[in-house]
Motif scaffolding. Structure first.
Motif, PDB file in Angstrom:
ATOM      1  N   LEU A  42      30.310  40.789  24.477  1.00 25.11           N
ATOM      2  CA  LEU A  42      30.627  41.160  25.856  1.00 25.11           C
ATOM      3  C   LEU A  42      29.856  40.245  26.793  1.00 25.11           C
ATOM      4  O   LEU A  42      28.685  39.924  26.537  1.00 25.11           O
ATOM      5  CB  LEU A  42      30.250  42.616  26.131  1.00 25.11           C
ATOM      6  CG  LEU A  42      30.516  43.140  27.550  1.00 25.11           C
ATOM      7  CD1 LEU A  42      32.001  43.458  27.718  1.00 25.11           C
ATOM      8  CD2 LEU A  42      29.687  44.396  27.832  1.00 25.11           C
ATOM      9  N   THR A  43      30.494  39.777  27.866  1.00 27.92           N
ATOM     10  CA  THR A  43      29.806  38.975  28.883  1.00 27.92           C
ATOM     11  C   THR A  43      30.004  39.609  30.246  1.00 27.92           C
ATOM     12  O   THR A  43      31.055  40.198  30.541  1.00 27.92           O
ATOM     13  CB  THR A  43      30.335  37.538  28.927  1.00 27.92           C
ATOM     14  OG1 THR A  43      31.745  37.547  29.175  1.00 27.92           O
ATOM     15  CG2 THR A  43      30.040  36.803  27.638  1.00 27.92           C
ATOM     16  N   ILE A  44      28.975  39.473  31.074  1.00 29.11           N
ATOM     17  CA  ILE A  44      29.027  39.943  32.458  1.00 29.11           C
ATOM     18  C   ILE A  44      28.532  38.803  33.333  1.00 29.11           C
ATOM     19  O   ILE A  44      27.447  38.253  33.089  1.00 29.11           O
ATOM     20  CB  ILE A  44      28.157  41.192  32.664  1.00 29.11           C
ATOM     21  CG1 ILE A  44      28.589  42.305  31.699  1.00 29.11           C
ATOM     22  CG2 ILE A  44      28.248  41.678  34.109  1.00 29.11           C
ATOM     23  CD1 ILE A  44      27.647  43.487  31.686  1.00 29.11           C
ATOM     24  N   GLY A  45      29.318  38.403  34.330  1.00 29.82           N
ATOM     25  CA  GLY A  45      28.944  37.261  35.154  1.00 29.82           C
ATOM     26  C   GLY A  45      29.124  37.518  36.630  1.00 29.82           C
ATOM     27  O   GLY A  45      30.045  38.233  37.060  1.00 29.82           O
ATOM     28  N   PHE A  46      28.236  36.941  37.419  1.00 25.33           N
ATOM     29  CA  PHE A  46      28.365  36.931  38.881  1.00 25.33           C
ATOM     30  C   PHE A  46      28.051  35.526  39.362  1.00 25.33           C
ATOM     31  O   PHE A  46      27.118  34.876  38.886  1.00 25.33           O
ATOM     32  CB  PHE A  46      27.399  37.918  39.546  1.00 25.33           C
ATOM     33  CG  PHE A  46      27.249  37.679  41.034  1.00 25.33           C
ATOM     34  CD1 PHE A  46      28.219  38.139  41.925  1.00 25.33           C
ATOM     35  CD2 PHE A  46      26.169  36.964  41.535  1.00 25.33           C
ATOM     36  CE1 PHE A  46      28.098  37.885  43.280  1.00 25.33           C
ATOM     37  CE2 PHE A  46      26.041  36.720  42.891  1.00 25.33           C
ATOM     38  CZ  PHE A  46      27.013  37.183  43.765  1.00 25.33           C
ATOM     39  N   ASN A  47      28.833  35.019  40.316  1.00 25.87           N
ATOM     40  CA  ASN A  47      28.515  33.745  40.939  1.00 25.87           C
ATOM     41  C   ASN A  47      29.076  33.704  42.349  1.00 25.87           C
ATOM     42  O   ASN A  47      30.058  34.381  42.664  1.00 25.87           O
ATOM     43  CB  ASN A  47      29.041  32.569  40.106  1.00 25.87           C
ATOM     44  CG  ASN A  47      30.535  32.623  39.909  1.00 25.87           C
ATOM     45  OD1 ASN A  47      31.300  32.232  40.782  1.00 25.87           O
ATOM     46  ND2 ASN A  47      30.963  33.110  38.753  1.00 25.87           N
ATOM     47  N   THR A  83      35.722  28.028  52.656  1.00 29.17           N
ATOM     48  CA  THR A  83      35.900  29.404  52.181  1.00 29.17           C
ATOM     49  C   THR A  83      34.742  29.741  51.245  1.00 29.17           C
ATOM     50  O   THR A  83      34.367  28.931  50.397  1.00 29.17           O
ATOM     51  CB  THR A  83      37.226  29.553  51.421  1.00 29.17           C
ATOM     52  OG1 THR A  83      38.308  29.292  52.307  1.00 29.17           O
ATOM     53  CG2 THR A  83      37.378  30.950  50.841  1.00 29.17           C
ATOM     54  N   TYR A  84      34.165  30.930  51.401  1.00 27.49           N
ATOM     55  CA  TYR A  84      33.069  31.371  50.537  1.00 27.49           C
ATOM     56  C   TYR A  84      33.536  32.570  49.712  1.00 27.49           C
ATOM     57  O   TYR A  84      34.182  33.488  50.235  1.00 27.49           O
ATOM     58  CB  TYR A  84      31.837  31.750  51.361  1.00 27.49           C
ATOM     59  CG  TYR A  84      31.217  30.574  52.061  1.00 27.49           C
ATOM     60  CD1 TYR A  84      30.330  29.733  51.409  1.00 27.49           C
ATOM     61  CD2 TYR A  84      31.534  30.292  53.392  1.00 27.49           C
ATOM     62  CE1 TYR A  84      29.768  28.637  52.048  1.00 27.49           C
ATOM     63  CE2 TYR A  84      30.974  29.205  54.044  1.00 27.49           C
ATOM     64  CZ  TYR A  84      30.090  28.377  53.374  1.00 27.49           C
ATOM     65  OH  TYR A  84      29.537  27.293  54.007  1.00 27.49           O
ATOM     66  N   THR A  85      33.199  32.542  48.430  1.00 28.39           N
ATOM     67  CA  THR A  85      33.680  33.582  47.515  1.00 28.39           C
ATOM     68  C   THR A  85      32.535  34.092  46.647  1.00 28.39           C
ATOM     69  O   THR A  85      31.764  33.312  46.088  1.00 28.39           O
ATOM     70  CB  THR A  85      34.795  33.034  46.602  1.00 28.39           C
ATOM     71  OG1 THR A  85      35.905  32.640  47.408  1.00 28.39           O
ATOM     72  CG2 THR A  85      35.249  34.083  45.605  1.00 28.39           C
ATOM     73  N   SER A  86      32.444  35.411  46.535  1.00 30.32           N
ATOM     74  CA  SER A  86      31.558  36.062  45.567  1.00 30.32           C
ATOM     75  C   SER A  86      32.431  36.623  44.458  1.00 30.32           C
ATOM     76  O   SER A  86      33.408  37.335  44.725  1.00 30.32           O
ATOM     77  CB  SER A  86      30.756  37.183  46.234  1.00 30.32           C
ATOM     78  OG  SER A  86      29.889  36.659  47.220  1.00 30.32           O
ATOM     79  N   ALA A  87      32.092  36.292  43.213  1.00 25.34           N
ATOM     80  CA  ALA A  87      32.981  36.624  42.099  1.00 25.34           C
ATOM     81  C   ALA A  87      32.225  37.366  41.004  1.00 25.34           C
ATOM     82  O   ALA A  87      31.081  37.025  40.677  1.00 25.34           O
ATOM     83  CB  ALA A  87      33.608  35.353  41.532  1.00 25.34           C
ATOM     84  N   PHE A  88      32.885  38.374  40.445  1.00 23.03           N
ATOM     85  CA  PHE A  88      32.373  39.139  39.304  1.00 23.03           C
ATOM     86  C   PHE A  88      33.359  38.997  38.150  1.00 23.03           C
ATOM     87  O   PHE A  88      34.577  39.007  38.362  1.00 23.03           O
ATOM     88  CB  PHE A  88      32.202  40.618  39.658  1.00 23.03           C
ATOM     89  CG  PHE A  88      31.250  40.878  40.789  1.00 23.03           C
ATOM     90  CD1 PHE A  88      29.921  41.190  40.535  1.00 23.03           C
ATOM     91  CD2 PHE A  88      31.683  40.820  42.103  1.00 23.03           C
ATOM     92  CE1 PHE A  88      29.046  41.428  41.571  1.00 23.03           C
ATOM     93  CE2 PHE A  88      30.810  41.067  43.150  1.00 23.03           C
ATOM     94  CZ  PHE A  88      29.487  41.364  42.893  1.00 23.03           C
ATOM     95  N   ASP A  89      32.826  38.909  36.937  1.00 21.94           N
ATOM     96  CA  ASP A  89      33.678  38.727  35.769  1.00 21.94           C
ATOM     97  C   ASP A  89      33.072  39.464  34.579  1.00 21.94           C
ATOM     98  O   ASP A  89      31.880  39.320  34.295  1.00 21.94           O
ATOM     99  CB  ASP A  89      33.820  37.229  35.446  1.00 21.94           C
ATOM    100  CG  ASP A  89      34.877  36.943  34.401  1.00 21.94           C
ATOM    101  OD1 ASP A  89      34.645  37.268  33.231  1.00 21.94           O
ATOM    102  OD2 ASP A  89      35.933  36.387  34.762  1.00 21.94           O
TER     103      ASP A  89
END
Length: 820
Positions: A555-560, A593-599
């Motif tokens: 399992l992986t959890i990512g934020f960037n 454009t600025y983006t906060s992403a969760f995966d």
């Protein structure tokens, strides 16, 4: 989806799988068998080396595969084993009757090249099409027959999570803001207009494409949807070897390429060079209905266009790698692209009154010639310190790119009477230079932690000279039209610094990073003396967590946090001239454009089946969207309503979705891989007192099937469907595309002949309709029709090495995932 709910969701998933893993582990205690495999000559780690452990008491064979650092980590029951470590074209390392009664580290194993096996080098063509990894998906080009003789755009259109529209624009998970790298770095190979350059880069030059949807701080922050890294071929086998390919097709498509490699103990020379000539016939239409303020029809305009395009292109990428010492190497590469193209279009316009009675017919032709050159030099220095994983790399790169377009435009009315309107000439001369300096440093901290730091400087300068000339019947000469002509001077300097720290405890890996980027952007319109300068510094944190439940499940959890910088063509206010009534132009005032992403990703492997799935959420501000506006202009002496399309910054967008990629080999003669992506994008924003709120739900799916037919003929089918989509003003219909290919090895397996059909149903076209307060437009565009290609590849000093038979009881999992 609110961030609070998303956080609870991620926590629940992690807690569930962690508990599940602990319960399973308590029933089946095991010991760990670890080590590292490297190349004896270069000291580089060997990825995908196979580790096989055969118990002396029992039949359950186990093992695993080394990772990108050459490391293996295998859980097994305590006991005595025969150990073998294999890597194609290298001598096998063997240990007999090894007692593994507690966790054991084998240390560093150096594999030497096997001179007798050099004639059986495994070539790219035998690798599986799609490899699924925890942190990325890798698409290997060689096995895919449907892209033989094609371009980089054809390759990307077959990559999981990626779609390519009919104009060659790239999207990742339905988001067209994707960062494209060449060999891990921004490159001038992408050119001034990325879509065109990718259609010129031959597929045969590409080894693989990596899809990275949750990049660490090591990567540029550019690209709100993620990164596509195109890795070019570079041979590694000892001695002289290579392959040559010839292609012919309908519509006219012919060319050839060569991939050559010569390696000694100290040097490695490599090149891939190709030439091609391709024709791209296409067509489009725009059917517009015009309304007054009372929503009554006041007229119709139907435009239909036919395109005849052709392009000659020559590409070469060559380099030499010199092994200075056992720990250090330096690699120099040179890339050169030369292309020439001809584009001829005929645009026929019919105008009707409210009763649909024809009032006027006009024809506009555009005869355009294109020339482009790109030169890139790059130098890489790599030093491996004595401690494993302690590494320093330095990269320097310089590229220059020129694109010149010159067009002659004729315009005349054929109904109700023949009128030869004044012709026009226009030309665009673009020149760009890029300079890059980058350094990365990796320092291991003990056995389970490491520190990284680096910097990058990218300097870009672009001049775009746009000239429009109208014919003056009084003087009999063409004169500059100052309303449209202008010169754009664009410069963008980016300075980046990053640091990240990674550690592993038990079965949990954590990577924390922070990247800082300073952007200095200047735009100057010479004729109008309009000046626009912006400078900003932003921080981009990244968090990546991996939970490895066992060898088969992770399992992986990512934020960037990432951004989208407007490209020069988005900012360039110059208008297109193919049509006088349907105009496209840029917007000089665009902001990033600025983006906060969760995966959250989940990987599970079974005996013959591998599944990689993920859910993701992205929140963007200053989102860039194309909008349509209307203006009234005088055309041929008559006031005419025209439609202008340009990009703007809308307020915000929330995008979330679900995707999976799966590999399944039901039989030895049949291999399947498929992917599916569903996403929803909610946009909220206003522009010029017009509301552009939109709620777009869409999806796409792709399936690849390869079947071994009698006579050792391989049959590959690729099908892709993109579901309908919707923005604030435009609705797009779904699109189906099917490709077929057949191949067979001949000449004692030294050669392969293949035949492929692209767009079997001739259904690859974009259909859409756009609604504004005063217009309704029905549109269609086809870049190229169904095509056929015949390809012949001959290999010298290379022989296909068929896959190893999967040993009964082998439970390593990754063997099935990585091997064809």
């Amino acid at each position: 989806m609110h961030l609070k709910k998303l956080g609870i969701f991620i926590f629940c998933i992690a807690a569930f799988f962690q508990t599940f893993a602990q319960q399973k582990g308590s029933k089946n205690a095991s010991v760990k068998f670890t080590g590292k495999v490297i190349d004896f000559d270069t000291k580089e780690p060997l990825e995908y080396a196979t580790v096989v452990l055969k118990p002396l008491n029992g039949t359950q064979i186990t093992g695993g595969i080394t990772d990108s650092k050459g490391l293996f980590n295998i859980d097994l029951k305590a006991g005595n084993y025969d150990v073998s470590i294999e890597y194609i074209s290298f001598k096998t390392y063997q240990l007999k009757n090894v007692a593994i009664v507690k966790s054991k580290d084998l240390g560093v194993i150096e594999l030497a090249l096997d001179a007798q096996a050099l004639d059986e080098v495994e070539i790219i063509a035998e690798k599986s099409t799609v490899e699924i990894r925890l942190d990325k998906k890798i698409y290997n080009v060689g096995k895919d027959m449907t892209v033989k003789g094609g371009s980089a755009s054809d390759v990307l259109d077959n990559v999981p999570s990626v779609t390519v529209d009919v104009e060659g624009n790239i999207s990742l998970r339905g988001n067209d803001n994707v960062q494209i790298l060449i060999n891990g770095k921004p490159s001038g190979m992408i050119g001034l207009s990325g879509a065109d350059a990718l259609q010129q880069l031959p597929a045969d030059a590409i080894q693989k494409v990596e899809v990275i949807t949750s990049p660490s701080a090591r990567y540029d922050a550019e690209g709100t949807s993620g990164i596509l890294n195109i890795v070019l071929r570079k041979g590694k086998a000892q001695g002289f070897n290579g392959s040559v390919t010839a292609t012919t097709g309908i519509p006219d498509n012919y060319g050839g390429s060569a991939n050559l490699n010569y390696r000694t103990k100290k040097f490695n020379f490599f090149t891939n060079t190709g030439y091609s000539y391709t024709e791209y016939p296409g067509d489009s239409y725009n059917y517009a209905t015009y309304f007054d303020s009372d929503n009554e029809v006041i007229g119709y305009r139907n435009e239909e266009a036919d395109y005849d395009r052709s392009r000659n292109r020559f590409n070469t990428n060559m380099g030499v790698e010199y092994y200075i010492t056992d720990q250090s190497s330096i690699t120099g590469t040179f890339f050169y692209r030369d292309s020439k193209g001809a584009n001829y279009s005929v645009n026929t316009t019919n105008e009707f009154d409210p009763s649909e009675v024809l009032t006027q017919t006009s024809i506009r032709t555009n005869d355009e010639d294109e020339k482009g050159k790109n030169i890139e030099y790059s130098l890489n220095f790599t030093h491996n310190f004595k401690t494993d994983g302690h590494k320093l790399t330095v990269d320097v790169q310089h590229s220059s790119d020129t694109d010149n377009e010159a067009a002659a435009v004729s315009d005349f009315t054929t109904y109700p009477s023949l009128i030869d309107n004044n012709p026009e000439k226009n030309a665009t001369n673009d020149a760009s230079t890029d300079f890059l300096v980058q350094s990365d440093y990796v320092l291991p901290l003990g056995k389970n932690a490491q520190f990284e730091a680096g910097f990058k400087m990218v300097l870009n300068d672009l001049t775009s000279d746009y000239i429009v000339e109208d014919f003056n019947p009084d003087s009999g000469e063409f004169e500059n039209n100052t309303d449209f002509s202008n010169t754009l001077e664009f410069s963008q300097d980016i300075y980046s610094y990053y640091t990240q720290y990674g550690t592993k405890f038990n079965n949990v890996s954590v990577l924390l990073g922070l990247r800082a980027e300073t952007t200095d952007r200047t735009i100057f319109l010479v004729q109008t003396e309009e000046y626009n300068q912006k400078k900003w510094t932003e921080l981009f944190p990244t968090v990546n967590v991996g939970i490895e439940f066992n060898d088969m499940e992770s399992l992986t959890i990512g934020f960037n946090r990432r951004l989208r910088r407007p490209r020069s063509r988005f900012l360039n206010p110059f208008e297109s001239r193919t049509s006088e009534t349907f105009i496209r132009k840029g917007n000089i005032n665009l902001d990033p454009t600025y983006t906060s992403a969760f995966d959250v990703g989940y990987l599970k492997r079974w005996n013959k089946f591998t599944l990689n799935s993920s859910v993701y959420y992205q929140h963007s501000t200053n989102n860039i969207e194309y909008v349509q506006t209307e203006e009234t202009r005088e055309i041929n002496g008559e006031p005419t309503l025209i439609i202008v399309t340009m990009p703007i910054n809308l307020s915000s967008q929330d995008r979330y979705g679900f995707e999976f990629t799966a590999n399944y080999n039901p039989f030895k003669w049949w291999k399947l891989n498929t992917s599916f992506n569903f996403y929803r994008a909610i946009t909220e924003g206003d522009y010029d007192d017009v509301n552009y709120d939109a709620d777009n739900r869409s999806w796409f799916t792709r399936i690849n099937s390869t079947v071994r037919l009698p006579g050792n003929i391989d049959w590959q089918t690729r099908a892709m469907y993109r579901g309908p989509s919707e923005s604030a003003q435009t609705k797009r219909e779904g699109m189906l595309n099917i490709d077929l290919a057949f191949s067979k090895d001949i000449l004692n397996e030294n050669a392969t002949i293949s035949f492929n059909v692209s767009d079997l149903l001739n259904s690859r076209l974009r259909k859409s309709n756009t609604t504004t307060e005063t217009t309704y437009t029905d549109s269609s565009f086809r870049f190229r029709p169904r095509s056929f290609r015949l390809n012949f590849t001959y290999r010298f000093n290379q022989k296909k090495k068929r896959e190893r038979q999967r040993q009964q009881g082998f439970d390593g999992g990754e063997e099935e995932m990585f091997k064809a």
